[in-house]
Write a protein that holds these residues in place. Structure first.
Motif, PDB file in Angstrom:
ATOM      1  N   ALA A 188      70.128 101.214 -34.626  1.00 13.90           N
ATOM      2  CA  ALA A 188      69.754 100.173 -33.663  1.00 13.90           C
ATOM      3  C   ALA A 188      68.551  99.401 -34.175  1.00 13.90           C
ATOM      4  CB  ALA A 188      69.434 100.799 -32.307  1.00 13.90           C
ATOM      5  N   CYS A 189      68.516  98.111 -33.877  1.00 14.00           N
ATOM      6  CA  CYS A 189      67.431  97.246 -34.355  1.00 14.00           C
ATOM      7  C   CYS A 189      66.072  97.788 -33.943  1.00 14.00           C
ATOM      8  CB  CYS A 189      67.601  95.829 -33.816  1.00 14.00           C
ATOM      9  SG  CYS A 189      69.196  95.076 -34.233  1.00 14.00           S
ATOM     10  N   VAL A 190      65.984  98.292 -32.671  1.00 16.32           N
ATOM     11  CA  VAL A 190      64.681  98.728 -32.158  1.00 16.32           C
ATOM     12  C   VAL A 190      64.163  99.952 -32.893  1.00 16.32           C
ATOM     13  CG1 VAL A 190      65.099  97.780 -29.875  1.00 16.32           C
ATOM     14  CG2 VAL A 190      65.799 100.107 -30.355  1.00 16.32           C
ATOM     15  N   SER A 191      65.028 100.672 -33.623  1.00 23.28           N
ATOM     16  CA  SER A 191      64.572 101.846 -34.346  1.00 23.28           C
ATOM     17  C   SER A 191      63.605 101.462 -35.455  1.00 23.28           C
ATOM     18  CB  SER A 191      65.769 102.602 -34.929  1.00 23.28           C
ATOM     19  OG  SER A 191      66.613 103.071 -33.895  1.00 23.28           O
ATOM     20  N   CYS A 192      63.796 100.287 -36.022  1.00 20.32           N
ATOM     21  CA  CYS A 192      62.900  99.808 -37.078  1.00 20.32           C
ATOM     22  C   CYS A 192      61.919  98.765 -36.555  1.00 20.32           C
ATOM     23  CB  CYS A 192      63.707  99.213 -38.232  1.00 20.32           C
ATOM     24  SG  CYS A 192      64.799 100.407 -39.037  1.00 20.32           S
ATOM     25  N   HIS A 193      62.398  97.918 -35.642  1.00 22.43           N
ATOM     26  CA  HIS A 193      61.561  96.831 -35.117  1.00 22.43           C
ATOM     27  C   HIS A 193      61.054  97.240 -33.743  1.00 22.43           C
ATOM     28  CE1 HIS A 193      62.891  94.333 -38.431  1.00 22.43           C
ATOM     29  NE2 HIS A 193      64.151  94.612 -38.127  1.00 22.43           N
ATOM     30  N   GLU A 240      58.797  96.164 -31.903  1.00 20.64           N
ATOM     31  CA  GLU A 240      58.448  95.097 -30.965  1.00 20.64           C
ATOM     32  C   GLU A 240      59.620  94.713 -30.057  1.00 20.64           C
ATOM     33  OE1 GLU A 240      58.656  95.055 -34.303  1.00 20.64           O
ATOM     34  OE2 GLU A 240      58.326  93.017 -35.064  1.00 20.64           O
ATOM     35  N   LEU A 241      60.807  95.197 -30.372  1.00 22.36           N
ATOM     36  CA  LEU A 241      61.969  94.909 -29.534  1.00 22.36           C
ATOM     37  C   LEU A 241      62.187  95.958 -28.455  1.00 22.36           C
ATOM     38  CD1 LEU A 241      64.601  93.734 -32.182  1.00 22.36           C
ATOM     39  CD2 LEU A 241      63.288  92.315 -30.606  1.00 22.36           C
ATOM     40  N   LYS A 242      61.424  97.032 -28.469  1.00 26.21           N
ATOM     41  CA  LYS A 242      61.644  98.091 -27.505  1.00 26.21           C
ATOM     42  C   LYS A 242      61.337  97.611 -26.094  1.00 26.21           C
ATOM     43  CE  LYS A 242      60.687 101.933 -30.646  1.00 26.21           C
ATOM     44  NZ  LYS A 242      59.819 103.099 -30.924  1.00 26.21           N
ATOM     45  N   PRO A 243      62.064  98.118 -25.085  1.00 21.34           N
ATOM     46  CA  PRO A 243      61.768  97.739 -23.695  1.00 21.34           C
ATOM     47  C   PRO A 243      60.324  98.069 -23.348  1.00 21.34           C
ATOM     48  CG  PRO A 243      63.851  98.929 -23.824  1.00 21.34           C
ATOM     49  CD  PRO A 243      63.206  99.036 -25.182  1.00 21.34           C
ATOM     50  N   GLY A 244      59.669  97.121 -22.731  1.00 21.32           N
ATOM     51  CA  GLY A 244      58.282  97.324 -22.354  1.00 21.32           C
ATOM     52  C   GLY A 244      57.306  96.864 -23.408  1.00 21.32           C
ATOM     53  N   ALA A 284      60.963  88.343 -19.573  1.00 22.01           N
ATOM     54  CA  ALA A 284      60.929  86.881 -19.632  1.00 22.01           C
ATOM     55  C   ALA A 284      61.655  86.283 -18.440  1.00 22.01           C
ATOM     56  CB  ALA A 284      61.567  86.398 -20.929  1.00 22.01           C
ATOM     57  N   ARG A 285      60.950  85.445 -17.628  1.00 23.48           N
ATOM     58  CA  ARG A 285      61.615  84.742 -16.535  1.00 23.48           C
ATOM     59  C   ARG A 285      62.403  83.550 -17.060  1.00 23.48           C
ATOM     60  NH1 ARG A 285      56.487  83.581 -12.960  1.00 23.48           N
ATOM     61  NH2 ARG A 285      55.673  83.363 -15.063  1.00 23.48           N
ATOM     62  N   SER A 286      61.891  82.945 -18.104  1.00 16.85           N
ATOM     63  CA  SER A 286      62.564  81.795 -18.696  1.00 16.85           C
ATOM     64  C   SER A 286      62.043  81.645 -20.107  1.00 16.85           C
ATOM     65  CB  SER A 286      62.273  80.529 -17.881  1.00 16.85           C
ATOM     66  OG  SER A 286      62.730  79.385 -18.572  1.00 16.85           O
ATOM     67  N   SER A 287      62.914  81.257 -21.004  1.00 16.84           N
ATOM     68  CA  SER A 287      62.477  81.059 -22.373  1.00 16.84           C
ATOM     69  C   SER A 287      61.965  79.647 -22.610  1.00 16.84           C
ATOM     70  CB  SER A 287      63.643  81.344 -23.330  1.00 16.84           C
ATOM     71  OG  SER A 287      64.663  80.364 -23.165  1.00 16.84           O
ATOM     72  N   LEU A 288      62.005  78.764 -21.580  1.00 18.06           N
ATOM     73  CA  LEU A 288      61.548  77.388 -21.751  1.00 18.06           C
ATOM     74  C   LEU A 288      60.034  77.354 -21.927  1.00 18.06           C
ATOM     75  CD1 LEU A 288      63.764  75.566 -19.104  1.00 18.06           C
ATOM     76  CD2 LEU A 288      64.122  75.746 -21.559  1.00 18.06           C
ATOM     77  N   VAL A 289      59.563  76.349 -22.630  1.00 21.06           N
ATOM     78  CA  VAL A 289      58.141  76.273 -22.965  1.00 21.06           C
ATOM     79  C   VAL A 289      57.279  76.155 -21.718  1.00 21.06           C
ATOM     80  CG1 VAL A 289      58.534  75.337 -25.258  1.00 21.06           C
ATOM     81  CG2 VAL A 289      58.381  73.779 -23.304  1.00 21.06           C
ATOM     82  N   GLY A 290      57.813  75.583 -20.662  1.00 24.12           N
ATOM     83  CA  GLY A 290      57.063  75.449 -19.425  1.00 24.12           C
ATOM     84  C   GLY A 290      57.535  76.383 -18.349  1.00 24.12           C
ATOM     85  N   GLY A 291      58.280  77.420 -18.701  1.00 30.91           N
ATOM     86  CA  GLY A 291      58.848  78.328 -17.707  1.00 30.91           C
ATOM     87  C   GLY A 291      57.921  79.437 -17.270  1.00 30.91           C
ATOM     88  N   ARG A 295      55.862  84.701 -21.192  1.00 32.37           N
ATOM     89  CA  ARG A 295      54.988  85.032 -22.318  1.00 32.37           C
ATOM     90  C   ARG A 295      55.692  86.078 -23.177  1.00 32.37           C
ATOM     91  NH1 ARG A 295      53.291  81.159 -20.672  1.00 32.37           N
ATOM     92  NH2 ARG A 295      51.164  80.558 -20.068  1.00 32.37           N
ATOM     93  N   PHE A 296      55.819  85.803 -24.486  1.00 33.25           N
ATOM     94  CA  PHE A 296      56.481  86.724 -25.400  1.00 33.25           C
ATOM     95  C   PHE A 296      55.454  87.337 -26.346  1.00 33.25           C
ATOM     96  CE2 PHE A 296      59.864  83.680 -24.387  1.00 33.25           C
ATOM     97  CZ  PHE A 296      60.835  84.549 -23.947  1.00 33.25           C
TER      98      PHE A 296
END
Length: 679
Positions: free
Chosen positions: A552-557, A559-563, A568-575, A578-579
């Motif tokens: 699984a990607c999260v095993s190495c990365h 930063e992708l783990k839950p929490g 994210a409520r919205s991926s829009l720049v004004g949404g 925060r990522f």
């Protein structure tokens, strides 16, 4: 006989006197749940417990009802809230808790408060005006007519009991007993002056036309009926019998009997000045009166009947009486026509010229145009030359129609004026309606940003509208027009609209630039899951091979783990989202992810004990790349080839880890493994 805490205190006070009573009071502080509410304050004290709690088999609700007799009266008759099926038999303390202090509210309302109480629980739903009234307006001493009001234990007037459901228990009987006491047979709870339940048509004299607007008292309190008075001097209306056979029963005969008593031969209830068709039937002439003609005053056509022309006016054409208000512009096939080709005697407006007839003109009506009022296109012209050009009606009979903009304003502020068609509406809209636009995905594909994936599902205004929630604000000086719609937007790259958690690393010119930037690992359907599969990963610094392909990607990365990042409520720049940064730093060495169980046993080797020297990417065990004859100081030959590895390589007893096996250094001498044979 057993005595409870209250009984013990009572006995102490009676037998041992005041001193014991005082001590009992201190004991009472350990027994009583707390002070009683103010309405029950008089019941406070160690000697009064049994007045509410009873004794023996007597239940506490029974004691409550013995005091609150108004509630008992309702319960016995299954009336009101307490007599309802859902409440009757329920312990009083369920809704009326006590012993919580002097100022504690004794009523726990089932719906939260008196104002929110569902009155249907009391057996009488509140409707119309009753639903708007405040509780205290009805629950007032002046309306408490029920016997329950006189049985209440309250020392002050008021309370929630004592009301009756009959209208006259609260409202004055304005009919003074002349009609049934059930007011709802004629009235509803909205307005007393409106009688939806009563129709005069059910009587011997239906009210028609102007009679229907006459107030009831005008007839039923007329002095001719000699109405009686009640004890307070109010006149009692007379509803029957009321003479009504002849008009003169109510109306004065202004003709003084010259035409007899049958007024209806010439008049009707529509008005005295309107001659009824019963007196003169115009249908017997060559010109029956229809539509608006039936309401025209006789003198409008016949004048004073002094001349033959006025007695028998011309009627063959509309123009014989009516002036051509269109000044000859109303033509069909180039020829002037009479009024009846476009109008009826029911009225000049709306025109009787149908949509089907309009198809024979140069502009057929289709779609929404078929439902448009004639006057919307054939408007009135207010220019100085109107009377000469269009006649006194000022109606433009032949408006421009070759372009949409001949009738419709440019709601886009001239943004499309530079187009080949100069922003003609028909390029993006149809006569079936402005919405939805006919500018579809295939048309958008010819622009800088084709619509595919989730973009194809987004409403046009989400990107082109003035409000553009979550997107950068539009330039302040741009002209959007009434539609508030911007056609040429600046944002065509992913990062122009969406937050880039990679902080530009994969953009052209970034630290790890990719030709397609975001689309290298994502598509327009959704950012998650990523489309970066094994094939795509091979283009990065670390290709996924062997068991890594199923990792699984999260095993190495991490930063992708839950929490690892807030949702994210919205991926829009004004949404407002925060990522956390997703840098995806490449890790090449096995030990960067895997902990070696061998410690520093192989540090002296030329390869410094690199994992891949003995293991492949499919699995750690068995060590497929290790050759004991080639890579170890002790060659396995003969019977040694069949010896299990753990016969020689034991688990390190010091570590307690079953994977920590001692591989080196091991003695190559035979006696290190084989002991001396016993003699």
């Amino acid at each position: 006989m057993r005595l409870g805490p209250c009984g013990v205190l009572i006995v102490l006070s009676l037998v041992l006197g005041p001193l014991a009573a005082e001590r009992g009071a201190r004991l009472w502080g350990q027994v009583s749940p707390g002070p009683l509410a103010r309405p029950h304050a008089e019941l406070e004290g160690t000697l009064k417990c049994t007045r509410c709690h009873g004794g023996g088999k007597e239940t506490m609700p029974g004691r409550c009802l013995s005091c609150h007799r108004d509630i008992a009266w309702l319960v016995e008759r299954d009336r009101g809230f307490h007599g309802s099926r859902d409440v009757k038999g329920t312990a009083c303390a369920t809704c009326h808790p006590d012993h919580a202090g002097r100022d504690f509210e004794l009523i726990r309302w089932p719906d939260g408060s008196a104002e929110k109480f569902d009155h249907r629980r009391a057996g009488w739903p509140l409707q119309q005006r009753h639903a708007e009234a405040r509780c205290e307006k009805c629950h007032s001493p002046r309306f408490q007519a029920s016997p329950a009001a006189h049985l209440s234990a309250r020392k002050t007037p008021g309370g929630w009991t004592g009301l009756e459901q009959e209208c006259t228990s609260c409202h004055e009987d304005v009919h003074r007993g002349a009609l049934d006491q059930d007011c709802t047979r004629c009235h509803d709870i909205g307005k007393w002056t409106v009688t939806p339940g009563f129709s005069h048509d059910t009587t011997a004299y239906p009210l028609t036309n102007r009679h229907a607007a006459v107030k009831c008292d005008k007839c039923h309190l007329d002095a001719r009926l000699s109405p009686r008075s009640d004890g307070r001097g109010h006149l009692i209306p007379v509803y029957k019998p009321v003479p009504h056979e002849a008009c003169t029963d109510c109306h004065q005969d202004v003709h003084n009997g010259q035409f007899g008593p049958a007024c209806t031969k010439c008049h009707s209830t529509r008005g005295w000045k309107q001659i009824d068709k019963q007196s003169f039937d115009h249908d017997r002439t060559r010109y029956p009166l229809r539509g608006q003609h039936a309401s025209v005053r006789c003198a409008s056509c016949h004048g004073d009947f002094a001349t033959p022309a006025s007695k028998k006016p011309a009627f063959q054409t509309c123009g014989a009486c009516h002036k051509d208000v269109h000044a000859g512009t109303a033509t069909l096939a180039g020829k002037p026509v009479d009024c009846d080709r476009c109008h009826t005697v029911s009225g000049f407006s709306p025109s009787s010229f149908t949509v089907d007839q309009h198809r024979n003109t140069k502009y057929a009506l289709e779609g929404k145009h078929a439902a448009v009022r004639c006057s919307a296109c054939h408007r009135k012209d207010s220019s100085p030359s109107t009377a000469t050009k269009w006649g006194s009606a000022k109606v433009v009979i032949r408006p421009g129609y070759t372009k949409c903009l001949d009738c419709h304003a440019d709601d886009h502020g001239g943004q499309l004026i530079s187009q080949a068609t100069h922003g003609e509406c028909a390029d993006c809209h149809r006569v079936l309606g402005w919405k939805p636009s006919s500018f579809d995905r295939s048309a958008h594909a010819k622009l800088r940003l084709p619509l595919d994936g989730h973009h194809a599902e987004i409403a046009c205004r989400a990107c082109h509208g003035a409000d553009r929630i979550g997107l950068p604000a539009l330039p302040p000086k741009v002209r959007l027009g009434k539609a508030a719609f911007l056609f040429k937007v600046a944002e065509v790259e992913c990062a122009a609209c969406h937050l880039d958690p990679h902080q530009g690393r994969f953009d052209p010119g970034g630290a790890r630039a990719k030709e397609r930037s975001c689309l290298t690992c994502h598509d327009t359907r959704s950012f998650r899951p990523s489309t970066a599969d094994v094939t795509v990963h091979a283009r990065f610094a670390f290709a996924l091979e062997g068991a890594h392909r199923a990792t699984a990607c999260v095993s190495c990365h991490a930063e992708l783990k839950p929490g690892a990042a807030p949702p994210a409520r919205s991926s829009l720049v004004g949404g407002g989202a925060r990522f956390g940064p997703l840098q995806f730093e490449a890790k090449q060495e096995c030990v960067a992810c895997h902990k070696s169980p061998h410690g520093d046993q192989f540090a002296a080797r030329k390869d410094r004990g690199r994992c891949e020297a003995c293991h492949d990417l499919d699995a750690f065990a068995p060590a497929s790349r290790f050759d004991h004859d080639r890579d170890a100081a002790f060659s396995l030959k003969g019977a040694h080839e069949r010896v299990p590895c753990n016969q020689c390589h034991h688990v390190d007893p010091r570590g307690g880890n079953p994977q920590a096996v001692i591989y080196r250094p091991l003695s190559a001498k035979c006696e290190s493994c084989h002991g001396k044979e016993s003699k």
